[in-house]
Design a protein around this motif. Structure first.
Motif, PDB file in Angstrom:
ATOM      1  N   GLY A 102       0.375 -13.677  -8.120  1.00  0.00           N
ATOM      2  CA  GLY A 102      -0.014 -12.273  -8.064  1.00  0.00           C
ATOM      3  C   GLY A 102       0.369 -11.610  -6.749  1.00  0.00           C
ATOM      4  N   THR A 103       0.569 -10.307  -6.819  1.00  0.00           N
ATOM      5  CA  THR A 103       0.859  -9.514  -5.637  1.00  0.00           C
ATOM      6  C   THR A 103       0.028  -8.225  -5.708  1.00  0.00           C
ATOM      7  N   GLN A 104      -0.572  -7.854  -4.597  1.00  0.00           N
ATOM      8  CA  GLN A 104      -1.481  -6.719  -4.574  1.00  0.00           C
ATOM      9  C   GLN A 104      -0.724  -5.405  -4.471  1.00  0.00           C
ATOM     10  N   VAL A 105      -1.091  -4.477  -5.331  1.00  0.00           N
ATOM     11  CA  VAL A 105      -0.581  -3.105  -5.264  1.00  0.00           C
ATOM     12  C   VAL A 105      -1.783  -2.184  -5.077  1.00  0.00           C
ATOM     13  N   THR A 106      -1.758  -1.404  -4.012  1.00  0.00           N
ATOM     14  CA  THR A 106      -2.832  -0.463  -3.731  1.00  0.00           C
ATOM     15  C   THR A 106      -2.253   0.938  -3.610  1.00  0.00           C
ATOM     16  N   VAL A 107      -2.794   1.864  -4.405  1.00  0.00           N
ATOM     17  CA  VAL A 107      -2.316   3.237  -4.409  1.00  0.00           C
ATOM     18  C   VAL A 107      -3.449   4.129  -3.914  1.00  0.00           C
ATOM     19  N   SER A 108      -3.226   4.784  -2.794  1.00  0.00           N
ATOM     20  CA  SER A 108      -4.256   5.662  -2.228  1.00  0.00           C
ATOM     21  C   SER A 108      -4.053   7.092  -2.722  1.00  0.00           C
ATOM     22  N   SER A 109      -5.143   7.809  -2.828  1.00  0.00           N
ATOM     23  CA  SER A 109      -5.074   9.187  -3.331  1.00  0.00           C
ATOM     24  C   SER A 109      -4.831  10.187  -2.214  1.00  0.00           C
ATOM     25  N   GLN A 167       9.917  -1.760 -11.893  1.00  0.00           N
ATOM     26  CA  GLN A 167      10.054  -0.542 -11.104  1.00  0.00           C
ATOM     27  C   GLN A 167       8.901   0.390 -11.477  1.00  0.00           C
ATOM     28  N   MET A 168       8.112   0.766 -10.478  1.00  0.00           N
ATOM     29  CA  MET A 168       6.935   1.589 -10.725  1.00  0.00           C
ATOM     30  C   MET A 168       7.097   2.927 -10.018  1.00  0.00           C
ATOM     31  N   ASN A 169       7.147   3.988 -10.781  1.00  0.00           N
ATOM     32  CA  ASN A 169       7.291   5.336 -10.238  1.00  0.00           C
ATOM     33  C   ASN A 169       6.032   6.149 -10.513  1.00  0.00           C
ATOM     34  N   SER A 170       5.891   7.236  -9.783  1.00  0.00           N
ATOM     35  CA  SER A 170       4.747   8.143  -9.967  1.00  0.00           C
ATOM     36  C   SER A 170       3.437   7.378  -9.997  1.00  0.00           C
ATOM     37  N   LEU A 171       3.250   6.539  -9.024  1.00  0.00           N
ATOM     38  CA  LEU A 171       2.064   5.682  -8.998  1.00  0.00           C
ATOM     39  C   LEU A 171       0.793   6.497  -8.846  1.00  0.00           C
ATOM     40  N   LYS A 172      -0.267   6.006  -9.482  1.00  0.00           N
ATOM     41  CA  LYS A 172      -1.569   6.652  -9.459  1.00  0.00           C
ATOM     42  C   LYS A 172      -2.602   5.695  -8.875  1.00  0.00           C
ATOM     43  N   PRO A 173      -3.693   6.212  -8.346  1.00  0.00           N
ATOM     44  CA  PRO A 173      -4.740   5.322  -7.819  1.00  0.00           C
ATOM     45  C   PRO A 173      -5.225   4.309  -8.863  1.00  0.00           C
ATOM     46  N   GLU A 174      -5.234   4.693 -10.118  1.00  0.00           N
ATOM     47  CA  GLU A 174      -5.686   3.768 -11.163  1.00  0.00           C
ATOM     48  C   GLU A 174      -4.691   2.641 -11.438  1.00  0.00           C
ATOM     49  N   ASP A 175      -3.523   2.684 -10.814  1.00  0.00           N
ATOM     50  CA  ASP A 175      -2.574   1.578 -10.917  1.00  0.00           C
ATOM     51  C   ASP A 175      -2.900   0.468  -9.919  1.00  0.00           C
ATOM     52  N   THR A 176      -3.874   0.703  -9.050  1.00  0.00           N
ATOM     53  CA  THR A 176      -4.262  -0.294  -8.070  1.00  0.00           C
ATOM     54  C   THR A 176      -4.778  -1.557  -8.755  1.00  0.00           C
ATOM     55  N   ALA A 177      -4.171  -2.689  -8.414  1.00  0.00           N
ATOM     56  CA  ALA A 177      -4.532  -3.960  -9.043  1.00  0.00           C
ATOM     57  C   ALA A 177      -3.696  -5.076  -8.428  1.00  0.00           C
ATOM     58  N   LEU A 201       0.850  -1.191   0.000  1.00  0.00           N
ATOM     59  CA  LEU A 201       0.000   0.000   0.000  1.00  0.00           C
ATOM     60  C   LEU A 201       0.881   1.234   0.000  1.00  0.00           C
ATOM     61  N   VAL A 202       0.694   2.096  -1.001  1.00  0.00           N
ATOM     62  CA  VAL A 202       1.469   3.326  -1.100  1.00  0.00           C
ATOM     63  C   VAL A 202       0.536   4.482  -1.430  1.00  0.00           C
ATOM     64  N   GLN A 203       1.076   5.684  -1.358  1.00  0.00           N
ATOM     65  CA  GLN A 203       0.301   6.873  -1.714  1.00  0.00           C
ATOM     66  C   GLN A 203       0.600   7.281  -3.141  1.00  0.00           C
ATOM     67  N   ALA A 204      -0.311   8.008  -3.715  1.00  0.00           N
ATOM     68  CA  ALA A 204      -0.117   8.510  -5.072  1.00  0.00           C
ATOM     69  C   ALA A 204       1.188   9.296  -5.156  1.00  0.00           C
ATOM     70  N   GLY A 205       1.947   9.031  -6.217  1.00  0.00           N
ATOM     71  CA  GLY A 205       3.227   9.684  -6.408  1.00  0.00           C
ATOM     72  C   GLY A 205       4.411   8.881  -5.888  1.00  0.00           C
TER      73      GLY A 205
END
Length: 123
Positions: A116-123, A82-92, A11-15
């Motif tokens: 699979g591994t869960q990635v959650t991006v909060s706004s 490597q995922m940078n500048s993550l957005k809420p729509e990247d949640t999957a 779980l990470v925040q946007a950006g």
């Protein structure tokens, strides 16, 4: 029997940034590509990125181009995202895939899949 095991989700925040890793036990094919796909709730599994075994040629979905980077280490049988500048729509749920010799932008082109591994991006 080939097994793919992903790690690095969370779980990470946007950006923010996050790095996913996938380890393959067994050979996925001497010339095959490996890739990452993702699936959000209620949506179909979609292509994210792929990298060829030979020459390390990379392919990206337009939605992640410029933000995500795929890489592989053939000696270690690993592929990272490597995922940078993550957005809420990247949640999957993100899936590692291997054994592709054909059209590697579609799920049907791959033989092996991780759990699979869960990635959650909060706004």
């Amino acid at each position: 029997q080939v097994q793919l095991v992903e790690s690095g989700g969370g779980l990470v925040q946007a950006g923010d940034s996050l790095r996913l890793s996938c380890v393959a036990s067994g050979r996925t094919g001497s010339g095959s590509a490996m890739g990452w796909f993702r699936q959000a709730p209620g949506k179909e599994r979609e292509f994210v990125a792929a990298v060829t075994r030979n020459f390390g040629i990379t392919y990206y979905a337009d939605t992640v181009k410029g933000r995500f980077t795929i890489s592989r280490d053939n000696a270690k049988n690993t592929v990272d995202l490597q995922m940078n500048s993550l957005k809420p729509e990247d949640t999957a749920v993100y899936y590692c895939a291997g054994g592709c010799y054909g059209t590697c932008r579609t799920a049907s082109g791959y033989t092996y899949w991780g759990q699979g591994t869960q990635v959650t991006v909060s706004s």
